[in-house]
Design an enzyme around this catalytic site. Structure first.
Site, PDB file in Angstrom:
ATOM      1  N   HIS A  72       0.838  -1.206   0.000  1.00 43.12           N
ATOM      2  CA  HIS A  72       0.000   0.000   0.000  1.00 43.12           C
ATOM      3  C   HIS A  72       0.869   1.250   0.000  1.00 43.12           C
ATOM      4  O   HIS A  72       1.706   1.431   0.876  1.00 43.12           O
ATOM      5  CB  HIS A  72      -0.932  -0.007   1.217  1.00 43.12           C
ATOM      6  CG  HIS A  72      -2.122  -0.903   1.033  1.00 43.12           C
ATOM      7  ND1 HIS A  72      -3.374  -0.599   1.495  1.00 43.12           N
ATOM      8  CD2 HIS A  72      -2.245  -2.081   0.388  1.00 43.12           C
ATOM      9  CE1 HIS A  72      -4.221  -1.567   1.151  1.00 43.12           C
ATOM     10  NE2 HIS A  72      -3.550  -2.481   0.491  1.00 43.12           N
ATOM     11  N   TYR A 201      -9.332   5.554   7.061  1.00 38.48           N
ATOM     12  CA  TYR A 201      -9.465   5.916   8.483  1.00 38.48           C
ATOM     13  C   TYR A 201     -10.494   7.042   8.527  1.00 38.48           C
ATOM     14  O   TYR A 201     -10.210   8.143   8.046  1.00 38.48           O
ATOM     15  CB  TYR A 201      -8.126   6.406   9.045  1.00 38.48           C
ATOM     16  CG  TYR A 201      -7.102   5.305   9.261  1.00 38.48           C
ATOM     17  CD1 TYR A 201      -6.353   4.796   8.203  1.00 38.48           C
ATOM     18  CD2 TYR A 201      -6.869   4.791  10.531  1.00 38.48           C
ATOM     19  CE1 TYR A 201      -5.415   3.797   8.403  1.00 38.48           C
ATOM     20  CE2 TYR A 201      -5.923   3.787  10.746  1.00 38.48           C
ATOM     21  CZ  TYR A 201      -5.207   3.294   9.682  1.00 38.48           C
ATOM     22  OH  TYR A 201      -4.275   2.302   9.885  1.00 38.48           O
ATOM     23  N   PRO A 293      -4.795   0.683  18.707  1.00 36.59           N
ATOM     24  CA  PRO A 293      -4.485   0.180  17.367  1.00 36.59           C
ATOM     25  C   PRO A 293      -4.527   1.216  16.241  1.00 36.59           C
ATOM     26  O   PRO A 293      -4.138   0.908  15.109  1.00 36.59           O
ATOM     27  CB  PRO A 293      -5.545  -0.901  17.138  1.00 36.59           C
ATOM     28  CG  PRO A 293      -6.657  -0.552  18.065  1.00 36.59           C
ATOM     29  CD  PRO A 293      -6.042   0.117  19.234  1.00 36.59           C
ATOM     30  N   LYS A 297       0.530   0.098  15.060  1.00 34.74           N
ATOM     31  CA  LYS A 297       1.914   0.004  15.535  1.00 34.74           C
ATOM     32  C   LYS A 297       2.223  -1.200  16.434  1.00 34.74           C
ATOM     33  O   LYS A 297       3.394  -1.522  16.648  1.00 34.74           O
ATOM     34  CB  LYS A 297       2.289   1.290  16.305  1.00 34.74           C
ATOM     35  CG  LYS A 297       2.433   2.507  15.420  1.00 34.74           C
ATOM     36  CD  LYS A 297       3.741   2.449  14.637  1.00 34.74           C
ATOM     37  CE  LYS A 297       3.743   3.338  13.425  1.00 34.74           C
ATOM     38  NZ  LYS A 297       3.533   2.673  12.147  1.00 34.74           N
ATOM     39  N   TYR A 385       3.676   6.686  10.159  1.00 38.63           N
ATOM     40  CA  TYR A 385       2.844   5.536   9.764  1.00 38.63           C
ATOM     41  C   TYR A 385       3.689   4.447   9.094  1.00 38.63           C
ATOM     42  O   TYR A 385       3.497   3.257   9.352  1.00 38.63           O
ATOM     43  CB  TYR A 385       1.726   6.006   8.818  1.00 38.63           C
ATOM     44  CG  TYR A 385       0.667   4.948   8.596  1.00 38.63           C
ATOM     45  CD1 TYR A 385      -0.389   4.778   9.492  1.00 38.63           C
ATOM     46  CD2 TYR A 385       0.722   4.102   7.489  1.00 38.63           C
ATOM     47  CE1 TYR A 385      -1.346   3.803   9.304  1.00 38.63           C
ATOM     48  CE2 TYR A 385      -0.244   3.124   7.287  1.00 38.63           C
ATOM     49  CZ  TYR A 385      -1.277   2.977   8.197  1.00 38.63           C
ATOM     50  OH  TYR A 385      -2.223   1.998   8.013  1.00 38.63           O
TER      51      TYR A 385
HETATM   52  P1  FAD Z   1       0.890 -11.687  21.807  1.00 34.35           P
HETATM   53  O1  FAD Z   1       0.514 -11.746  20.371  1.00 34.35           O
HETATM   54  O2  FAD Z   1      -0.146 -11.294  22.791  1.00 34.35           O
HETATM   55  O3  FAD Z   1       1.478 -13.113  22.188  1.00 34.35           O
HETATM   56  C1  FAD Z   1       1.703 -13.506  23.516  1.00 34.35           C
HETATM   57  C2  FAD Z   1       1.641 -15.010  23.639  1.00 34.35           C
HETATM   58  O4  FAD Z   1       1.984 -15.362  24.980  1.00 34.35           O
HETATM   59  C3  FAD Z   1       0.258 -15.579  23.384  1.00 34.35           C
HETATM   60  O5  FAD Z   1       0.316 -16.614  22.428  1.00 34.35           O
HETATM   61  C4  FAD Z   1      -0.205 -16.076  24.748  1.00 34.35           C
HETATM   62  O6  FAD Z   1      -1.011 -17.240  24.657  1.00 34.35           O
HETATM   63  C5  FAD Z   1       1.121 -16.367  25.446  1.00 34.35           C
HETATM   64  N1  FAD Z   1       1.018 -16.308  26.897  1.00 34.35           N
HETATM   65  C6  FAD Z   1       0.335 -15.426  27.651  1.00 34.35           C
HETATM   66  N2  FAD Z   1       0.464 -15.699  28.947  1.00 34.35           N
HETATM   67  C7  FAD Z   1       1.248 -16.779  29.040  1.00 34.35           C
HETATM   68  C8  FAD Z   1       1.741 -17.545  30.127  1.00 34.35           C
HETATM   69  N3  FAD Z   1       1.412 -17.235  31.395  1.00 34.35           N
HETATM   70  N4  FAD Z   1       2.526 -18.598  29.870  1.00 34.35           N
HETATM   71  C9  FAD Z   1       2.848 -18.916  28.592  1.00 34.35           C
HETATM   72  N5  FAD Z   1       2.414 -18.233  27.505  1.00 34.35           N
HETATM   73  C10 FAD Z   1       1.609 -17.181  27.743  1.00 34.35           C
HETATM   74  N6  FAD Z   1      -2.140  -4.267  16.583  1.00 34.35           N
HETATM   75  C11 FAD Z   1      -2.257  -3.614  15.434  1.00 34.35           C
HETATM   76  O7  FAD Z   1      -1.251  -3.056  14.965  1.00 34.35           O
HETATM   77  N7  FAD Z   1      -3.483  -3.575  14.783  1.00 34.35           N
HETATM   78  C12 FAD Z   1      -4.600  -4.209  15.292  1.00 34.35           C
HETATM   79  O8  FAD Z   1      -5.668  -4.180  14.709  1.00 34.35           O
HETATM   80  C13 FAD Z   1      -4.511  -4.881  16.515  1.00 34.35           C
HETATM   81  N8  FAD Z   1      -5.582  -5.517  17.049  1.00 34.35           N
HETATM   82  C14 FAD Z   1      -5.447  -6.161  18.268  1.00 34.35           C
HETATM   83  C15 FAD Z   1      -6.541  -6.790  18.866  1.00 34.35           C
HETATM   84  C16 FAD Z   1      -6.420  -7.440  20.110  1.00 34.35           C
HETATM   85  C17 FAD Z   1      -7.621  -8.119  20.746  1.00 34.35           C
HETATM   86  C18 FAD Z   1      -5.157  -7.454  20.766  1.00 34.35           C
HETATM   87  C19 FAD Z   1      -5.002  -8.154  22.110  1.00 34.35           C
HETATM   88  C20 FAD Z   1      -4.067  -6.837  20.135  1.00 34.35           C
HETATM   89  C21 FAD Z   1      -4.199  -6.182  18.907  1.00 34.35           C
HETATM   90  N9  FAD Z   1      -3.119  -5.541  18.274  1.00 34.35           N
HETATM   91  C22 FAD Z   1      -3.225  -4.889  17.112  1.00 34.35           C
HETATM   92  C23 FAD Z   1      -1.813  -5.560  18.829  1.00 34.35           C
HETATM   93  C24 FAD Z   1      -0.957  -6.669  18.224  1.00 34.35           C
HETATM   94  O9  FAD Z   1      -1.749  -7.739  17.870  1.00 34.35           O
HETATM   95  C25 FAD Z   1       0.075  -6.996  19.281  1.00 34.35           C
HETATM   96  O10 FAD Z   1       0.902  -5.847  19.430  1.00 34.35           O
HETATM   97  C26 FAD Z   1       0.918  -8.225  18.971  1.00 34.35           C
HETATM   98  O11 FAD Z   1       0.124  -9.385  19.034  1.00 34.35           O
HETATM   99  C27 FAD Z   1       2.056  -8.345  19.978  1.00 34.35           C
HETATM  100  O12 FAD Z   1       2.683  -9.572  19.832  1.00 34.35           O
HETATM  101  P2  FAD Z   1       3.324 -10.319  21.074  1.00 34.35           P
HETATM  102  O13 FAD Z   1       3.946 -11.539  20.492  1.00 34.35           O
HETATM  103  O14 FAD Z   1       4.180  -9.370  21.817  1.00 34.35           O
HETATM  104  O15 FAD Z   1       2.124 -10.691  22.046  1.00 34.35           O
HETATM  105  C1  DHB Z   2      -5.695  -3.013  10.771  1.00 35.23           C
HETATM  106  C2  DHB Z   2      -5.663  -2.719  12.100  1.00 35.23           C
HETATM  107  C3  DHB Z   2      -5.245  -1.478  12.508  1.00 35.23           C
HETATM  108  O1  DHB Z   2      -5.197  -1.193  13.816  1.00 35.23           O
HETATM  109  C4  DHB Z   2      -4.872  -0.515  11.613  1.00 35.23           C
HETATM  110  O2  DHB Z   2      -4.500   0.709  12.077  1.00 35.23           O
HETATM  111  C5  DHB Z   2      -4.881  -0.805  10.284  1.00 35.23           C
HETATM  112  C6  DHB Z   2      -5.294  -2.063   9.861  1.00 35.23           C
HETATM  113  C7  DHB Z   2      -6.156  -4.336  10.325  1.00 35.23           C
HETATM  114  O3  DHB Z   2      -6.502  -5.174  11.167  1.00 35.23           O
HETATM  115  O4  DHB Z   2      -6.185  -4.580   9.117  1.00 35.23           O
END
Ligand code: FAD
Ligand code: DHB
Length: 390
Positions: A72, A201, A293, A297, A385
């Site tokens: 994009h 957006y 979100p 980021k 961005y």
């Molecule tokens: P996570 O993806 O949370 O992974 C952590 C892992 O640790 C999980 O698999 C979990 O099961 C495991 N875990 C937890 N506790 C324990 C434990 N006690 N013992 C062992 N394992 C454990 N970001 C965006 O940029 N755009 C979005 O639209 C967006 N939507 C989101 C929606 C939701 C509901 C959430 C929660 C986050 C969203 N985010 C979004 C943020 C993005 O998804 C996260 O920043 C990203 O997943 C971070 O990755 P991570 O690996 O650090 O953590």
């Molecule tokens: C998506 C999520 C976001 O938070 C964003 O800023 C842009 C795209 C997505 O899930 O596609």
């Protein structure tokens, strides 16, 4: 069991770190409390910065992303019934973002890990971190009714906001900063062509809306909702109607709908932990920080943390120097705070806050109108961005 780095969490942070370490021969064992299927059922982020794409390439997990990801060059800021295109490519000297779902990133990294033969333990219960403030840390967990122990040199806490790693650190050893927003995002996924080839957006007096996608046949839409709402209160029909109301008329007319196959509500929060290192424990990704979100980021910040930690661990094992690990927390936090600022700003400008009056509404509109007119303001948005340098 013994390994060099015990990784807690099989989200994008833990898996990416594991795959990068494997490329330089550093051994890891990865633990997660849920199953791979559960992890792959979570629908989260969709936009990858070039830096995250480069790291996935470096980890050997970029092939499908390059084949199927959508490049994009810009997106639309929609307000007062009109689109204003932010030309990411033109404003940043040629940078762009890739739309490719976090679920697919995770799937690709899991496949790479399985192929490399590195040990992953899923559905590990009662994961507990021990002695990370001393020279010989270890992790225990329960599985199949037995307690197991993993001795290691370092622990990477990649277990998300609700994980055990951050909670294992004495409260007096860390400082946290938090802002909770009085609204959430209701997200919907449907097998239907996106309303527009670029993300939208949308600012609207009824609340924010975002039109995103996973492919040219799969759409991801979000609408701002109140924090105490439940998914059950939102039939597909109600969601589509509300989304239409918040989009400029030409998009509302072009919107095609289909039955949803995922719908969920995410709360919005800003959160940072300082520092991100405690002896031999390193916090990575959502375990250390959360962004709302709106700036896309969260996943990208997790990737930059992984980059700094990977470089530190590589230096430690290759040269015997702890300098990179010493610098990890400060380097990661410098980038995190800038992304926190950007995500907070995007959230503040685009959402309807319950306490807003007419003046605040006009301030948002003026800020958006200024953005649309001013190359300097649009450039500041665009450079954040597409992602600040690592
Ligand atoms: P996570 O993806 O949370 O992974 C952590 C892992 O640790 C999980 O698999 C979990 O099961 C495991 N875990 C937890 N506790 C324990 C434990 N006690 N013992 C062992 N394992 C454990 N970001 C965006 O940029 N755009 C979005 O639209 C967006 N939507 C989101 C929606 C939701 C509901 C959430 C929660 C986050 C969203 N985010 C979004 C943020 C993005 O998804 C996260 O920043 C990203 O997943 C971070 O990755 P991570 O690996 O650090 O953590
Ligand atoms: C998506 C999520 C976001 O938070 C964003 O800023 C842009 C795209 C997505 O899930 O596609």
């Amino acid at each position: 069991m013994r390994t060099q780095v015990a990784i807690i969490g099989s989200g994008p942070s833990g898996l990416l770190l594991g795959q990068l370490l494997a490329t330089v021969g550093i051994e890891t064992i990865l633990l997660d409390r849920v199953s791979p299927e559960y992890i792959l059922g979570r629908i989260r982020a969709g936009v990858l910065e070039d830096g995250a794409v480069r790291l996935l390439d470096q980890a050997g997990a970029g092939a499908r992303l390059h084949a199927e990801g959508l490049i994009h060059d810009g997106f639309s800021l929609a307000f007062s019934g009109q689109d204003h295109r932010i030309d990411l490519h033109g404003l940043t000297g040629g940078k762009r973002v890739t739309v490719y779902g976090q679920t697919e990133v995770t799937r690709d990294l899991m496949a790479g890990r399985a192929q490399s033969g590195a040990l992953s333990i899923y559905e590990a219960e009662a994961v507990t971190l021990h002695d990370f403030d001393r020279d010989a840390p270890y992790v225990t967990y329960q599985k199949d009714g037995q307690t197991h122990r993993i001795d290691c040199d370092f622990i990477a806490g990649c277990d998300g906001f609700h994980g055990v790693s951050r909670k294992s650190v004495p409260e007096t050893a860390l400082r946290t900063f938090e802002k909770i927003y009085p609204f959430g995002w209701l997200g919907l996924l449907a097998e239907v062509a996106p309303v527009s080839p670029e993300l939208i957006y949308a600012h609207h007096p009824r609340g924010f809306a975002l039109c995103s996608m996973r492919s040219m046949t799969r759409s991801r839409y979000y609408i701002q909702c109140s924090v105490d709402e439940t998914v059950d209160a939102w039939s597909d029909e109600r969601f589509w109607d509300e989304l239409r109301r918040r989009l400029p008329a030409h998009h509302a007319e072009a919107l095609r709908t289909a039955p949803s196959f995922e719908k969920s509500i995410a709360p919005l929060r800003s959160f940072v932990t300082e520092p991100m290192r405690f002896g031999r424990l390193f916090l990575v990704g959502d375990a250390a920080h959360i962004v709302p979100p709106t700036g896309a980021k969260g996943l990208n910040l997790a990737a930059s943390d992984v980059h700094y930690l990977f470089e530190g661990l590589r230096e430690q094992y290759r040269d015997g120097s702890g300098a990179g690990l010493e610098a990890y927390s400060a380097k990661a936090l410098a980038r995190i705070w800038k992304a926190e600022r950007f995500s907070w700003w995007m959230t503040s400008v685009l959402h309807r806050f319950p306490t807003m009056g007419d003046f605040d509404q006009r301030m948002q509109e003026a800020e958006l109108a200024y953005l649309a007119q001013s190359q300097a303001a649009s450039t500041a948005l665009a450079e954040n961005y597409v992602g600040l340098p690592f």
